[in-house]
Design an enzyme around this catalytic site. Structure first.
Site, short mmCIF file in Angstrom:
data_model
loop_
_atom_site.label_atom_id
_atom_site.label_comp_id
_atom_site.label_asym_id
_atom_site.label_seq_id
_atom_site.Cartn_x
_atom_site.Cartn_y
_atom_site.Cartn_z
N TYR A 28 35.45 3.13 -5.60
CA TYR A 28 36.22 2.00 -6.15
C TYR A 28 35.33 1.05 -6.95
CZ TYR A 28 39.78 3.48 -2.79
OH TYR A 28 40.70 4.21 -2.08
N TYR A 155 50.21 2.83 0.36
CA TYR A 155 48.94 3.53 0.13
C TYR A 155 48.72 4.45 1.31
CZ TYR A 155 44.02 4.63 -0.18
OH TYR A 155 42.84 5.32 -0.24
N ASP A 246 52.26 6.53 9.30
CA ASP A 246 50.86 6.47 8.91
C ASP A 246 50.23 5.29 9.65
OD1 ASP A 246 48.39 6.13 7.78
OD2 ASP A 246 49.07 6.23 5.69
N LYS A 275 40.46 6.04 11.04
CA LYS A 275 39.79 4.73 11.07
C LYS A 275 39.30 4.36 12.46
CE LYS A 275 41.65 2.82 6.78
NZ LYS A 275 40.40 2.91 6.02
#
Length: 433
Positions: A28, A155, A246, A275
């Site tokens: 990014y 996202y 998600d 995560k």
């Protein structure tokens, strides 16, 4: 032999940042004009330390992964022990205790009737597997469905399937012509819920609905109420549309409960995790599903197999890190810390919500987001983003804005004193930036 003239040599005169600039391409990041990357040499609790000894509060949990603090001694011990037993083994045709034990411990605490665990490497791949499960489920049942439903501004990751079900943005611009078609709907609220339910009831050939429960993370920490999501899931069930939660970001305590879907009456058919799964120690992804979905792949017909896998599927070290993280997560002290952070955020919200520069402020669990008032630039590329990022770094705080949106998403072990310091810095920024 390699061409020695092309080898990168270690220059003892260069610091770590300068060496980085010679050989690394960062995520990014527009590398042409990027600020020098800060060299972090160690972590301890909520802090990371740079090459010069400066301490930073990791207020975003290093991209939302760290839930118990850096270099946690218990997780480190368990990982070290596993390294001397088994570092990895192929997971096709073989198994091992860390993978089995993690699945045995994870499934009972997940919302709904999750029955099987499929291991992958990260959040994006967990989503890829979920999508493939849904699409092939209908194909295996002899009623193929190809359409997918998702939220605008969602996202779900950066691999192609995950990009396809994510909102179109600067992240996907270069690839939009290659992404498969997805129908995007608005977040539900009291004004549109009836319309959304009616729309879902009329959908045809829709395989699944994928959603981030309660919070759209990268979309700007956009938050919505569980009761409206519940109604959407009920409508999907009535319309024979599979549902994918998600929980890559929301899982493992971020929303105040262990999983966001605990706040729902209607539970998803599939859950994606990553995560916080390993406590932020190393990569691991999980896709879980109900017995009904799993059984659609049981057949004498080899073509009904889920043909998906990764070299490091169910890596034993990552599974042990996850087991250690679960041990810590399920302690009463951890839940107390989650509630403490949640309560502190709520007080701070009340303190600044009427500030003229606060366009909006929202909180769910341990996540609080402040939307800065700007003249026109409110996108991810907003110049305000860089100003705020640098402002907080100078104060020893890692806050990585999403355009004009600042959010705090800390490890649960963060102290009240550190939270107060972050709050004070945000108040100062509201006056100075």
């Amino acid at each position: 032999m390699p061409d020695s003239s092309k080898l990168h040599t270690l220059d003892s005169q260069l610091n770590l940042t300068e060496r980085d600039q010679k050989v690394i391409w960062h995520p990014y990041t527009q590398m042409k004009n990027a600020l020098p990357h800060i060299p972090i040499v160690r972590g301890e609790g909520v802090y990371v330390f740079d090459e010069d000894g400066k301490r930073y509060i990791d207020a975003v949990s290093s991209w939302w992964v760290n839930i118990h603090g850096h270099s946690h001694p218990y997780i480190a011990q368990r990982v070290a022990e596993q390294l001397n037993v088994l570092e990895h083994v192929i997971f096709a045709g073989f198994t091992h205790e860390p993978a089995v034990l993690l699945a045995e411990r994870l499934l009972p605490i997940l919302p709904g009737k999750q029955d099987k665990v499929f291991y992958t490497d990260n959040g994006s791949t967990a989503v890829e597997v979920a999508l493939k499960m849904c699409l092939q489920y209908w194909d295996n049942k002899g009623t193929p469905k190809a359409k997918i439903l998702a939220f605008k501004n969602a996202y779900h990751g950066d691999t192609f399937g995950a990009m396809s079900v994510s909102g179109r943005s600067i992240f996907t611009d270069a690839f939009n012509s290659l992404l498969f078609d997805v129908e995007f709907i608005d977040l539900p609220n009291e004004n549109n819920i009836s319309h959304l339910i009616s729309h879902i009831s009329n959908l045809k050939d829709t395989a699944c609905f994928i959603f981030e429960p309660l919070i759209l993370g990268s979309g700007g920490m956009l938050m919505y109420e569980a009761k409206y999501l519940d109604q959407l899931l009920s409508a999907c069930k009535d319309a024979a549309i599979l549902t994918i939660a998600d929980e890559v970001m929301t899982g493992f305590g971020r929303t105040g409960t262990y999983f966001a879907c605990e706040k729902l009456t209607n539970k998803p058919d599939i859950i994606c995790l990553s995560k916080g799964l390993t406590g932020g120690t190393m990569p691991l992804g999980v896709t879980t599903c109900t017995k009904e979905i799993f059984e659609a792949f049981l057949s004498d017909d080899k073509l009904k197999t889920l043909y998906h896998g990764h070299s490091f599927t169910a890596n034993p070290i990552a599974c042990v890190a996850s087991l250690a993280s679960l041990d810590i997560l399920l302690k009463s002290e951890t839940l107390q810390n989650i509630k403490r952070v949640e309560a502190k955020h709520a007080v701070f919200l009340e303190e600044i919500k009427t500030h003229p520069k606060v366009k909006a402020i929202r909180q769910t669990g341990t996540i609080i987001a402040i939307e800065w008032e700007t003249d026109n630039e409110t996108s991810y590329l907003s110049n305000l983003r860089n100003l705020l990022y640098s402002y907080f770094l100078n104060k020893g705080i890692i806050l990585r804005p999403l355009g004009n949106i600042i959010y705090i998403l800390p490890p649960y072990v963060i102290s009240d004193e550190d939270l107060d310091y972050i709050y004070a810095a945000i108040k100062s920024a509201l006056e100075e930036v």
